[in-house]
Structures are given as structure tokens and as C-alpha cells.
Write an enzyme that holds these catalytic residues in place. Structure first.
Site, short mmCIF file in Angstrom:
data_model
loop_
_atom_site.label_atom_id
_atom_site.label_comp_id
_atom_site.label_asym_id
_atom_site.label_seq_id
_atom_site.Cartn_x
_atom_site.Cartn_y
_atom_site.Cartn_z
N ARG A 276 -9.53 -20.48 -30.88
CA ARG A 276 -9.21 -21.71 -30.17
C ARG A 276 -8.33 -21.40 -28.98
NH1 ARG A 276 -9.60 -27.17 -31.40
NH2 ARG A 276 -8.57 -26.99 -29.42
N TYR B 63 -2.73 -21.02 -26.19
CA TYR B 63 -2.41 -22.34 -25.66
C TYR B 63 -1.49 -22.16 -24.46
CZ TYR B 63 -4.56 -24.07 -29.84
OH TYR B 63 -5.49 -24.34 -30.81
N ARG C 286 -0.41 -27.02 -30.43
CA ARG C 286 -0.23 -26.16 -31.60
C ARG C 286 0.96 -25.23 -31.40
NH1 ARG C 286 -4.23 -25.48 -35.52
NH2 ARG C 286 -2.46 -24.48 -36.55
N ARG D 179 -19.88 -18.96 -16.58
CA ARG D 179 -21.21 -18.46 -16.25
C ARG D 179 -21.16 -17.50 -15.07
NH1 ARG D 179 -24.03 -18.47 -19.45
NH2 ARG D 179 -24.44 -20.61 -19.88
N ARG E 134 -10.32 -27.37 -23.38
CA ARG E 134 -10.24 -26.64 -24.65
C ARG E 134 -11.46 -25.75 -24.80
NH1 ARG E 134 -8.14 -31.81 -25.73
NH2 ARG E 134 -6.25 -31.86 -27.00
N GLU F 103 -13.81 -34.40 -24.84
CA GLU F 103 -12.89 -34.47 -25.97
C GLU F 103 -12.78 -35.93 -26.41
OE1 GLU F 103 -10.47 -32.73 -28.73
OE2 GLU F 103 -11.49 -31.63 -27.15
N CYS G 230 -20.69 -27.75 -22.83
CA CYS G 230 -19.56 -28.60 -22.45
C CYS G 230 -19.70 -29.97 -23.09
CB CYS G 230 -19.51 -28.79 -20.94
SG CYS G 230 -18.91 -27.39 -20.02
#
Length: 124
Positions: free
Chosen positions: A7, A108, A116, A63, A90, A78, A75
Site C-alpha cells: 500500500r 505514506y 496510517r 505507463r 493511493r 476512492e 485507475c
């Protein structure tokens, strides 16, 4: 060999094409560096953005990176949650690896560290 998820998230200051593309590359480069991954190790990359970022597709930046042309990318938006973190990109990078779950380094950056704090690595 297992498939593991890495992540990562980063925020940008503005809904600007170059800022979105640059931040995406910065985040992916950090994920790759901290987890010692090569494009051929990647099963796929899932990218989400908050609804306030529509100036560019972040996957376009990936890409265009050398060696990433064949990596499957997707894609999406969220989920819009009241008081959620704005202007956030993200990544969920799925890798083929022998590493254990505890060996994966999640990344992050910028204000996304608020998402987080338990996973944010100190720079000291």
C-alpha cells in the site's frame, strides 16, 4: 512464491496534471526502492484518487516509466467519505515475492501519513 500487496498514498497541493503525475512517480519509486521490486515482479497496480483529482490519470505516469509498459494498471475513484483526506492518490501494488507480510514496507507521503501513522517509517 506469494502475491503480496504493498500500500502507498501521497497527497498533492493542487488538482494539477503535472503535480498528479509527478506525485504518482514519486510514490511508486519509493515503494519500489523500499521493497526492492522490479517491474517484472509486479502482478498489477491498482490506483485510486479522491474525487477532487481529475486533471490526469495517475496510471499514465506509471505507463511512461521505462520497464513499466506491460504492467497491468487500473485507475478508480476512492470512496467519498465525509471529512476524508483530500487530494490523495493511493496505490495498491501487487507483487510476486517470497517476502513475508511483515517484510513489506508500505509508503505514506505528505499528508497521507495521517492515514496510517502506524506504518510510517521515521527518517531518522
Amino acid at each position: 512464491m506469494m502475491v503480496r500487496g504493498i500500500r502507498g498514498a501521497i497527497t498533492v497541493e493542487r488538482n494539477d496534471e503535472n503535480e498528479i503525475l509527478d506525485a504518482t512517480i514519486e510514490l511508486l519509486n519509493e515503494i519500489v526502492a523500499h521493497n526492492e521490486v522490479r517491474p517484472e515482479d509486479i502482478a498489477s497496480v491498482f490506483v485510486t484518487v479522491t474525487a477532487d483529482l481529475d486533471a490526469a490519470f495517475p496510471a499514465r505516469a506509471i505507463r511512461q516509466m521505462q520497464g513499466w509498459e506491460l504492467v497491468p494498471l487500473m485507475c478508480s475513484l476512492e470512496i467519498s467519505v465525509p471529512n476524508g483526506l483530500p487530494r490523495c492518490i493511493r496505490l495498491m501494488v501487487l507483487i510476486n515475492t517470497n517476502k513475508g507480510q511483515a517484510d513489506i514496507r508500505h509508503i505514506y507521503l505528505n499528508d497521507a501519513q495521517k492515514l496510517r501513522p502506524d506504518l510510517v517509517q521515521s527518517k531518522g
